[in-house]
Enzyme design. Sequence first.
Site, PDB file in Angstrom:
ATOM      1  N   GLU A 257       0.888  -1.172   0.000  1.00 33.72           N
ATOM      2  CA  GLU A 257       0.000   0.000   0.000  1.00 33.72           C
ATOM      3  C   GLU A 257       0.918   1.211   0.000  1.00 33.72           C
ATOM      4  O   GLU A 257       1.629   1.432   0.976  1.00 33.72           O
ATOM      5  CB  GLU A 257      -0.872   0.029   1.266  1.00 33.72           C
ATOM      6  CG  GLU A 257      -1.725  -1.205   1.489  1.00 33.72           C
ATOM      7  CD  GLU A 257      -2.926  -1.243   0.571  1.00 33.72           C
ATOM      8  OE1 GLU A 257      -3.186  -0.272  -0.148  1.00 33.72           O
ATOM      9  OE2 GLU A 257      -3.611  -2.279   0.562  1.00 33.72           O
ATOM     10  N   CYS A 296      -3.191   8.551   3.543  1.00 32.50           N
ATOM     11  CA  CYS A 296      -2.935   7.986   2.219  1.00 32.50           C
ATOM     12  C   CYS A 296      -4.131   8.194   1.294  1.00 32.50           C
ATOM     13  O   CYS A 296      -3.985   8.216   0.079  1.00 32.50           O
ATOM     14  CB  CYS A 296      -2.629   6.503   2.348  1.00 32.50           C
ATOM     15  SG  CYS A 296      -3.876   5.617   3.291  1.00 32.50           S
TER      16      CYS A 296
HETATM   17  P1  NAP Z   1       8.375   4.867   4.593  1.00 34.84           P
HETATM   18  O1  NAP Z   1       9.476   5.801   4.866  1.00 34.84           O
HETATM   19  O2  NAP Z   1       8.395   4.120   3.320  1.00 34.84           O
HETATM   20  O3  NAP Z   1       8.359   3.863   5.838  1.00 34.84           O
HETATM   21  C1  NAP Z   1       7.344   2.915   5.975  1.00 34.84           C
HETATM   22  C2  NAP Z   1       7.829   1.775   6.823  1.00 34.84           C
HETATM   23  O4  NAP Z   1       8.847   1.052   6.138  1.00 34.84           O
HETATM   24  C3  NAP Z   1       8.426   2.193   8.151  1.00 34.84           C
HETATM   25  O5  NAP Z   1       8.007   1.273   9.134  1.00 34.84           O
HETATM   26  C4  NAP Z   1       9.922   2.072   7.908  1.00 34.84           C
HETATM   27  O6  NAP Z   1      10.643   1.851   9.076  1.00 34.84           O
HETATM   28  C5  NAP Z   1       9.941   0.855   7.035  1.00 34.84           C
HETATM   29  N1  NAP Z   1      11.133   0.664   6.227  1.00 34.84           N
HETATM   30  C6  NAP Z   1      11.855   1.610   5.588  1.00 34.84           C
HETATM   31  N2  NAP Z   1      12.865   1.019   4.921  1.00 34.84           N
HETATM   32  C7  NAP Z   1      12.773  -0.314   5.155  1.00 34.84           C
HETATM   33  C8  NAP Z   1      13.537  -1.439   4.747  1.00 34.84           C
HETATM   34  N3  NAP Z   1      14.587  -1.323   3.944  1.00 34.84           N
HETATM   35  N4  NAP Z   1      13.176  -2.661   5.199  1.00 34.84           N
HETATM   36  C9  NAP Z   1      12.102  -2.811   6.009  1.00 34.84           C
HETATM   37  N5  NAP Z   1      11.347  -1.774   6.414  1.00 34.84           N
HETATM   38  C10 NAP Z   1      11.668  -0.541   5.987  1.00 34.84           C
HETATM   39  O7  NAP Z   1       6.960   5.577   4.646  1.00 34.84           O
HETATM   40  P2  NAP Z   1       6.385   6.607   5.731  1.00 34.84           P
HETATM   41  O8  NAP Z   1       7.104   7.898   5.532  1.00 34.84           O
HETATM   42  O9  NAP Z   1       6.333   6.001   7.077  1.00 34.84           O
HETATM   43  O10 NAP Z   1       4.885   6.742   5.238  1.00 34.84           O
HETATM   44  C11 NAP Z   1       4.417   7.727   4.338  1.00 34.84           C
HETATM   45  C12 NAP Z   1       3.930   7.105   3.076  1.00 34.84           C
HETATM   46  O11 NAP Z   1       3.039   6.044   3.356  1.00 34.84           O
HETATM   47  C13 NAP Z   1       3.148   8.067   2.202  1.00 34.84           C
HETATM   48  O12 NAP Z   1       3.670   8.011   0.919  1.00 34.84           O
HETATM   49  C14 NAP Z   1       1.728   7.509   2.211  1.00 34.84           C
HETATM   50  O13 NAP Z   1       1.003   7.701   1.019  1.00 34.84           O
HETATM   51  C15 NAP Z   1       1.959   6.084   2.441  1.00 34.84           C
HETATM   52  N6  NAP Z   1       0.778   5.490   3.064  1.00 34.84           N
HETATM   53  C16 NAP Z   1       0.012   4.652   2.331  1.00 34.84           C
HETATM   54  C17 NAP Z   1      -1.111   4.070   2.893  1.00 34.84           C
HETATM   55  C18 NAP Z   1      -1.958   3.117   2.120  1.00 34.84           C
HETATM   56  O14 NAP Z   1      -2.757   2.427   2.746  1.00 34.84           O
HETATM   57  N7  NAP Z   1      -1.836   3.038   0.823  1.00 34.84           N
HETATM   58  C19 NAP Z   1      -1.433   4.339   4.222  1.00 34.84           C
HETATM   59  C20 NAP Z   1      -0.628   5.206   4.949  1.00 34.84           C
HETATM   60  C21 NAP Z   1       0.486   5.784   4.353  1.00 34.84           C
HETATM   61  P3  NAP Z   1      11.431   3.025   9.839  1.00 34.84           P
HETATM   62  O15 NAP Z   1      10.414   4.015  10.255  1.00 34.84           O
HETATM   63  O16 NAP Z   1      12.052   2.313  10.983  1.00 34.84           O
HETATM   64  O17 NAP Z   1      12.400   3.572   8.852  1.00 34.84           O
END
Ligand code: NAP
Length: 524
Positions: A257, A296
């Site tokens: 997602e 999101c």
């Molecule tokens: P993110 O930076 O991609 O991080 C998301 C998760 O991935 C965090 O728990 C992060 O952990 C983890 N992560 C990062 N690198 C990783 C790796 N190499 N291996 C395993 N895990 C890893 O996203 P965010 O900034 O938290 O969220 C914002 C984005 O989420 C927005 O673009 C939004 O659109 C999207 N979103 C989508 C939905 C949906 O349902 N479609 C819902 C909510 C949000 P750490 O924090 O420890 O780095």
Amino acid sequence: MVRLKSYVNGAWFEGQAPFATLIDPATEAPVAEASTRGLDFAAAVKHAREVGGPALRALTFAQRAALIKEASRAIYAERERLLDIAQVNGGNTRGDAKFDVDGATATLSYYASVGKGLGDVHHLIDGDTEVLSRTNARFVGLHVRAPKRGVAVHVNAFNFPAWGTFEKAAVAWLAGMPVITKPATSTAWLTYEMVKILIDGKILPEGALQLIAGSAGDLLDQLGGQDVLAFTGSANTGATLRGSNCHTQRSVAVNVEADSLNAAVLGPDVERGDDVYNWFVRAVQVEMTQKAGQKCTAIRRVIVPESIADAVIEDLSDLLSRVVVGNPADATVTMGPLTTLSQLNDYRAGVALLSQDAEIVFGSAAPVNGVGAPEGKGAYAAPVVLRARDSLNAPNVHQHEVFGPVCTVLPYDGSAAQAAQIVALGEGSLATSVATDDRDFLAALLLELTPYNGRVLTVDKKVADQATPHGMVLPQLNHGGPGRAGGGEELGGLRGLDLYLQRTAIQGNRGVLERLLNVPKATG
Ligand code: NAP
């Protein structure tokens, strides 16, 4: 300052330095810290597979549903404390915090109720028995769905530390899979407290729930073909996880997602001041400001007939001018800060990028002093409305998600064909709303939108006062979208269980199979 622990392998684990610092984005004060250094991820996965999985699979769907209900109740009992943490670590207003925390308990409660209806069975029969023999009806085939034998790893985004955790866990538990949940580090405090309620209260069988509070380490390297990885977050991280060996080499089922340029379309029939018009303008304002636009599903692209675009901008600006940005601890504040300082930088850079294709017609991305916040402190962002210069040629508006209180008005010629074309430029969204009483317009538009959206909300004057909000994800309905939105599917009632259940076709003697598998008569 709270030091978050992970819960793995049957015990609370405190990581070693260096620690990541979690802040209150309203003041920038440090509030908690987390580290997973030294954590044995392989042992956590083994524990889930060998302890949590068998314990859950020994229960029937209805029994698991009862546990999910207990989990919902236990969390709800500590709601006030949890809302406070959401405010302090997430910058949430009370309304934002409720959206997240109550969303979690409501989704658990929903899956408890649909799970109860599945009864005391350990597998599900999928569809009808098919006769496969040409000569008699004895040789047949049918499909069963039963839980995979691995672990469900859930990696979540920072914006919904409560709902994001439990909308995934509810479905996995009902299916019979143990969960290792990894919230985004920046807002993991709320998830930590919720997991603690369930672990300390011994609500679930041991091994059914483990928590990674901090970075994921080598967790994904441990996963294999019976495991599931469900991810919510940015498209970039989603692409990294999809490219990881666990998926490309070992076929771990991966659900993503990700980003989404959601849209709202105003029909050509709608006049300023109509109920449908008012619903539309208000919906855009709510989506921009709830959780400071960090949803999101929030409306990013506002597609309106050219003839009414000025009016929409004026009325939306009027609503937005009443928004009070500041520290949610101050009772007059209606929109809190962004969740981290890095989100604030992304918001500013994002508005600059959108400005290449659009004019700012309300607000600005200049620094804001939040009401009730220390001077110059806090991740405050003001609402910004832009107007595209050319709706069909605004690549940044269609490709770049600014995760904050920002939308772009995209005028169109009033035809369903052009509205559909503009929505499709987002290359896949979670949700699009259409506000119209013109049935011909809707008929021409609806099935043009579905290939590009996971959900379409249609609003006319008869339902304008009852419609659920554009951005509200309901457990009954599909959540997820094609293309840019990640290509995933979650929730959708029992559809959400598909990720965690293996569907297997079984062929053989009808009488034997139907007895062995308890096939209900109606499907035979
Ligand atoms: P993110 O930076 O991609 O991080 C998301 C998760 O991935 C965090 O728990 C992060 O952990 C983890 N992560 C990062 N690198 C990783 C790796 N190499 N291996 C395993 N895990 C890893 O996203 P965010 O900034 O938290 O969220 C914002 C984005 O989420 C927005 O673009 C939004 O659109 C999207 N979103 C989508 C939905 C949906 O349902 N479609 C819902 C909510 C949000 P750490 O924090 O420890 O780095």
